[in-house]
Scaffold this motif. Structure first.
Motif, PDB file in Angstrom:
ATOM      1  N   UNK A   1      26.831 -38.737  52.948  1.00 44.85           N
ATOM      2  CA  UNK A   1      28.225 -38.705  53.382  1.00 44.85           C
ATOM      3  C   UNK A   1      29.126 -38.266  52.227  1.00 44.85           C
ATOM      4  N   UNK A   2      30.350 -37.977  52.561  1.00 48.36           N
ATOM      5  CA  UNK A   2      31.339 -37.676  51.525  1.00 48.36           C
ATOM      6  C   UNK A   2      31.544 -38.900  50.641  1.00 48.36           C
ATOM      7  N   UNK A   3      31.951 -38.656  49.410  1.00 52.29           N
ATOM      8  CA  UNK A   3      32.193 -39.735  48.464  1.00 52.29           C
ATOM      9  C   UNK A   3      33.348 -40.615  48.953  1.00 52.29           C
ATOM     10  N   UNK A   4      33.330 -41.898  48.512  1.00 52.73           N
ATOM     11  CA  UNK A   4      34.419 -42.835  48.770  1.00 52.73           C
ATOM     12  C   UNK A   4      34.529 -43.257  50.226  1.00 52.73           C
ATOM     13  N   UNK A   5      33.506 -43.965  50.718  1.00 54.89           N
ATOM     14  CA  UNK A   5      33.564 -44.573  52.047  1.00 54.89           C
ATOM     15  C   UNK A   5      34.078 -46.008  51.919  1.00 54.89           C
ATOM     16  N   UNK A   6      34.796 -46.463  52.925  1.00 57.08           N
ATOM     17  CA  UNK A   6      35.447 -47.768  52.849  1.00 57.08           C
ATOM     18  C   UNK A   6      34.455 -48.930  52.803  1.00 57.08           C
ATOM     19  N   UNK A   7      33.208 -48.691  53.197  1.00 57.82           N
ATOM     20  CA  UNK A   7      32.200 -49.768  53.208  1.00 57.82           C
ATOM     21  C   UNK A   7      31.278 -49.725  51.995  1.00 57.82           C
ATOM     22  N   UNK A   8      31.643 -48.944  50.968  1.00 57.88           N
ATOM     23  CA  UNK A   8      30.894 -48.942  49.709  1.00 57.88           C
ATOM     24  C   UNK A   8      31.543 -49.905  48.717  1.00 57.88           C
ATOM     25  N   UNK A   9      30.705 -50.612  47.961  1.00 63.73           N
ATOM     26  CA  UNK A   9      31.211 -51.440  46.878  1.00 63.73           C
ATOM     27  C   UNK A   9      31.467 -50.596  45.638  1.00 63.73           C
ATOM     28  N   UNK A  10      32.279 -51.119  44.738  1.00 61.78           N
ATOM     29  CA  UNK A  10      32.600 -50.390  43.509  1.00 61.78           C
ATOM     30  C   UNK A  10      31.767 -50.926  42.351  1.00 61.78           C
ATOM     31  N   UNK A  11      31.577 -50.090  41.336  1.00 67.00           N
ATOM     32  CA  UNK A  11      30.890 -50.533  40.139  1.00 67.00           C
ATOM     33  C   UNK A  11      31.803 -51.414  39.301  1.00 67.00           C
TER      34      UNK A  11
END
Length: 508
Positions: free
Chosen positions: A197-207
């Motif tokens: 998918x494209x970068x920066x999905x709302x269901x991804x956690x951040x480092x």
């Protein structure tokens, strides 16, 4: 082993792999395409133990990364050992109080040591302690893991009282510091990551230390190393150092180097199965594996070493990703459900903390309280079942672990649950959620279920005595140790339930 490598990753990124890594193993080796875990709790500790013991959690005792100990009234970590001390960092550090003592059976590495009168050398390596310790077995020469506080590779006094000079020299290179100075950029131009998918999905956690899950990433501290490609980098580098300095495979006896790449699990939990991050991790891991194979060629000669590639478990797609594409999925905050259940049990049978703990989707009940109130296991089970099944789409079934044979689930799945029940360590009641449902939150994903996404993992053999080919016949994780025992002409591990993979031998 690769931590959290689902089977389809071999093929989804295939066109972008180099010729010397995954492709080399697949095209020149033997690919067991229909390989699955043979039990329900698909988690890191049990996975590493099952591969090397050829057994099941019910027998080897490794039922989870943690489990509740009713005698100690606390959670027990899979590799904990309070009788040993750390070596290579602060001696009192809990991260060093580790060993394989909680594993009840031998491993194929133990059997190799026994067969060679302990002349064979066995070493385990992984960023995660359990990923290095459990495969190496009880009689290993060493296991090394990464200490996120000091940035060192460490071990424990179970193995030795001081690090070998080569490990001290490796730590002195301060490789993590050099890697942290670099931002994590994509290996290829980001627009080429068409399998994600494209970068920066709302269901991804951040480092750690970041505000958005987007490239480039900053690796802020030692603790963030495992959640970046640099976790695999340092694993590869210490693997090469061990091959060289320990002269693995260069003596009269067969040696065994157990390597687990832990980073895909950290990244997969955070960003899921269709993120650019996880694709980048696998493209880079492919190159790491190619480098290790090339070094083995140069050191031992092609055909003079044996490699198997597998994983400790798969992974479920992020619920948010699936729901976006109209596929049934969801998450459960299991802690809240346990609190609700405890209240319902108390309302019917009297006040008290009826559920003492929950882990691995299992509930541990207070047996003393049950005896005091004259309440049977079946009474509590029936209440829990009634309350959980009304939750709708999330709960599939509730199982009384003391009476698995009577569970109303398809016969195909029943053995998966039977294979995880250990009478000394398992809970009393197990909650089974629907496919693609899991305990978690809105961001990130996990594993640990009996469904295909978590159970179907790669198994590829390459090198010494291995024919070129593939099979779609069913194979199981337990078959790995049995196959190795047959190839090495040693006794299989003492709790082994697997069988040698016939196609490997019939095609030679």
């Amino acid at each position: 082993m690769v931590d959290q490598m689902r089977y389809d990753y071999l093929y989804r990124y295939y066109d972008k792999y180099t010729e010397g890594g995954f492709k080399r193993l697949m095209n020149e080796g033997f690919n067991c395409k229909n390989n699955h875990y043979h039990y329900a709790s698909t988690i890191t500790g049990p996975g590493h133990a099952a591969v090397y013991t050829g057994s099941v959690p019910a027998v080897n005792g490794i039922i989870g990364n943690e489990w509740y100990d009713p005698l100690a009234n606390r959670s027990v970590y899979v590799a904990e050992d309070t009788t040993v001390r750390a070596v290579g960092t602060d001696a009192a550090a809990v991260e060093g109080k580790r060993s394989p003592v909680n594993m009840h059976t031998t491993t194929i590495t133990d059997q190799l040591k026994i067969a060679s009168e302990f002349r064979s050398k066995v070493i385990g390596i992984a960023v995660k302690d359990r990923g290095g310790i459990l495969p190496a077995g009880h009689s290993a020469d060493a296991a090394y893991w990464f200490d996120a506080k000091s940035g060192n590779w460490i071990t424990s006094t179970y193995y030795m009282n001081d690090l070998p000079q080569w490990v001290k020299d490796f730590n002195a290179l301060k490789m993590p510091d050099k890697l942290m100075a670099q931002k994590w950029e994509t290996l290829l131009p980001i627009e080429q990551y068409t399998e994600s998918e494209a970068d920066n999905q709302e269901y991804e956690n951040v480092m750690s230390g970041e505000k958005l899950p987007v490239f480039p990433h900053t690796v802020a501290n030692y603790g963030a190393i495992p959640a970046s490609p640099y976790g695999n980098t340092i694993t590869k580098e210490i693997t090469l150092a061990a091959l060289k300095n320990e002269k693995m495979g260069q003596g009269k006896e067969t040696d065994f180097l157990c390597v687990s790449f832990s980073t895909p699990d950290y990244v997969g939990h955070a960003t899921g199965t269709h993120s650019i991050e996880i694709e980048d991790i696998y493209l880079r891991l492919d190159r790491d594996i190619a480098e290790v194979l090339s070094k083995l060629d140069a050191t031992l000669g092609k055909g003079n070493y044996l490699v198997f590639l597998t994983a400790d478990h798969g992974v479920t797609d992020i619920a948010g990703f699936l729901k976006k594409h109209k596929i049934p999925s969801g998450t459960i905050e299991l802690g809240k459900e346990v609190s609700y259940l405890n209240g319902e049990i108390a309302a019917k049978f009297g006040e008290g903390k009826w559920i003492k703990a929950q882990d691995n989707y299992q509930l541990y009940l207070d047996h003393e309280l049950m005896a005091k109130k004259n309440v049977s296991m079946n009474q509590v089970y029936e209440l829990v079942k009634d309350k959980m099944l009304i939750l709708g789409s999330s709960v599939y079934q509730v199982v009384n672990l003391h009476d698995i044979s009577s569970a109303t689930i398809p016969p195909f799945y029943k053995p998966l649950i039977e294979n995880i029940y250990n009478p000394k360590r398992s809970g009393d009641i197990m909650l089974l959620f629907e496919p693609a449902w899991y305990s978690g939150y809105k961001k990130g994903t996990t594993h640990g279920t009996m469904w295909q996404s978590d159970r179907h993992v790669p198994l590829v053999w390459y090198g010494w005595k291995i024919p070129q080919g593939e099979t779609v016949q069913q194979t199981y994780i337990a078959d790995i140790a049995a196959t190795l025992a047959a190839l090495l002409n040693v006794l299989e591990p003492n709790g082994c339930v697997g069988s040698p993979i016939k196609d490997i031998f019939s095609k030679k």
